[in-house]
Design a protein around this motif. Structure first.
Motif, PDB file in Angstrom:
ATOM      1  N   MET A  71       0.829  -1.174   0.000  1.00 23.82           N
ATOM      2  CA  MET A  71       0.000   0.000   0.000  1.00 23.82           C
ATOM      3  C   MET A  71       0.878   1.243   0.000  1.00 23.82           C
ATOM      4  O   MET A  71       1.908   1.274   0.662  1.00 23.82           O
ATOM      5  N   PRO A  72       0.511   2.273  -0.769  1.00 21.51           N
ATOM      6  CA  PRO A  72       1.258   3.530  -0.742  1.00 21.51           C
ATOM      7  C   PRO A  72       0.886   4.332   0.498  1.00 21.51           C
ATOM      8  O   PRO A  72      -0.257   4.302   0.952  1.00 21.51           O
ATOM      9  N   ALA A  73       1.858   5.035   1.053  1.00 17.49           N
ATOM     10  CA  ALA A  73       1.598   5.838   2.247  1.00 17.49           C
ATOM     11  C   ALA A  73       2.479   7.073   2.224  1.00 17.49           C
ATOM     12  O   ALA A  73       3.597   7.046   1.712  1.00 17.49           O
ATOM     13  N   GLY A  74       1.970   8.161   2.787  1.00 17.22           N
ATOM     14  CA  GLY A  74       2.719   9.400   2.893  1.00 17.22           C
ATOM     15  C   GLY A  74       3.059   9.695   4.341  1.00 17.22           C
ATOM     16  O   GLY A  74       2.281   9.394   5.241  1.00 17.22           O
ATOM     17  N   ASN A  75       4.233  10.278   4.554  1.00 19.17           N
ATOM     18  CA  ASN A  75       4.667  10.642   5.896  1.00 19.17           C
ATOM     19  C   ASN A  75       4.744  12.147   6.076  1.00 19.17           C
ATOM     20  O   ASN A  75       5.531  12.643   6.862  1.00 19.17           O
ATOM     21  N   GLY A  97       7.452   9.549   1.340  1.00 16.59           N
ATOM     22  CA  GLY A  97       6.441   8.645   0.813  1.00 16.59           C
ATOM     23  C   GLY A  97       7.013   7.249   0.697  1.00 16.59           C
ATOM     24  O   GLY A  97       8.184   7.090   0.352  1.00 16.59           O
ATOM     25  N   GLN A 132       8.886  -2.089   3.853  1.00 18.57           N
ATOM     26  CA  GLN A 132       8.528  -0.789   3.281  1.00 18.57           C
ATOM     27  C   GLN A 132       9.767  -0.163   2.670  1.00 18.57           C
ATOM     28  O   GLN A 132      10.878  -0.392   3.135  1.00 18.57           O
ATOM     29  N   GLN A 177       2.881  12.915  -1.346  1.00 15.68           N
ATOM     30  CA  GLN A 177       1.722  12.640  -2.204  1.00 15.68           C
ATOM     31  C   GLN A 177       1.691  11.197  -2.695  1.00 15.68           C
ATOM     32  O   GLN A 177       0.834  10.826  -3.483  1.00 15.68           O
ATOM     33  N   THR A 178       2.624  10.357  -2.209  1.00 13.15           N
ATOM     34  CA  THR A 178       2.609   8.954  -2.602  1.00 13.15           C
ATOM     35  C   THR A 178       1.302   8.275  -2.214  1.00 13.15           C
ATOM     36  O   THR A 178       0.834   7.375  -2.908  1.00 13.15           O
ATOM     37  N   SER A 179       0.697   8.705  -1.118  1.00 13.60           N
ATOM     38  CA  SER A 179      -0.531   8.048  -0.650  1.00 13.60           C
ATOM     39  C   SER A 179      -1.676   8.187  -1.641  1.00 13.60           C
ATOM     40  O   SER A 179      -2.637   7.420  -1.596  1.00 13.60           O
ATOM     41  N   GLY A 180      -1.592   9.146  -2.568  1.00 18.96           N
ATOM     42  CA  GLY A 180      -2.661   9.343  -3.542  1.00 18.96           C
ATOM     43  C   GLY A 180      -2.419   8.651  -4.873  1.00 18.96           C
ATOM     44  O   GLY A 180      -3.185   8.826  -5.811  1.00 18.96           O
TER      45      GLY A 180
END
Length: 201
Positions: free
Chosen positions: A1-5, A88, A103, A131-134
């Protein structure tokens, strides 16, 4: 899953004149108030404003302008984000155990970080991108495929983004293909002459 920090923060200002009957709108105090429109906002086909926006989008000077600020918004000090990298990541989660299996930072280090004068001479490891989460992804039998969310310029290629492939078992990046822009839609996979092919837009 992509996630942003990186956290998302919005500031409010009182709009000028008759812009809106809402008392406060998004903006930054002390900066010129500008209306910013996203795709599909404001204008139906055939309206003059729609044609103007299309003309600006085709302007070579705008296309070759400096890349965006990497998605850090106002959360920066002299252009550097206030949060530590990775900005990200792509992560795999074992749903049976509820544990992160691996990860890895996703995306090149943003230009505003890699080229910042305050960091000159420093070895900056790959930070991934805000913006990786999007960003959407596609999963095959052995790979996770996802594109960069932010356009960057590196020594290896001109302004654009990469469509990256990761080993699904361990998160190691095993390949990347240059795209002339950052990913704007979900990748897809299809069969051509008996072989699987992936693409993004």
């Amino acid at each position: 899953m992509p996630a942003g920090n990186t956290p998302g923060v919005r500031s409010l200002v009182a709009p000028p004149g008759e812009f809106s009957d809402i008392r406060y709108v998004q903006g930054i105090a002390g900066q010129e108030f500008r209306e910013i429109l996203g795709p599909g906002d404001c204008c139906a086909a055939g309206q003059a404003r729609t044609a103007e926006r299309a003309r600006l989008a085709r302007d070579p000077a705008r296309a070759n302008a400096s890349p965006p600020a990497g998605g850090f918004g106002g959360l920066n000090v002299e252009g550097l984000p206030i949060t530590k990298p990775p900005y990200g990541v792509l992560a795999a989660i074992d749903l049976d155990k509820g544990q992160v299996k691996w990860q890895t930072p996703h995306g090149d280090t943003p230009d505003q970080v890699r080229n910042h004068p305050a960091l000159k001479g420093m070895d900056i490891p790959k930070t991934g991108q805000a913006q990786t989460s999007g960003v959407g992804l596609v999963i095959t039998k052995t790979l996770v495929i996802m594109g960069d969310p932010v356009a960057t310029t590196t020594l290896e290629h001109p302004r654009g983004g990469m469509l990256r492939a990761y080993d699904k078992a361990n998160g190691r990046e095993v390949g990347a293909v240059y795209m002339p822009a950052a990913q704007s839609g979900n990748p897809m996979t299809y069969m051509v002459d008996g072989s699987n092919t992936s693409s993004s837009r």
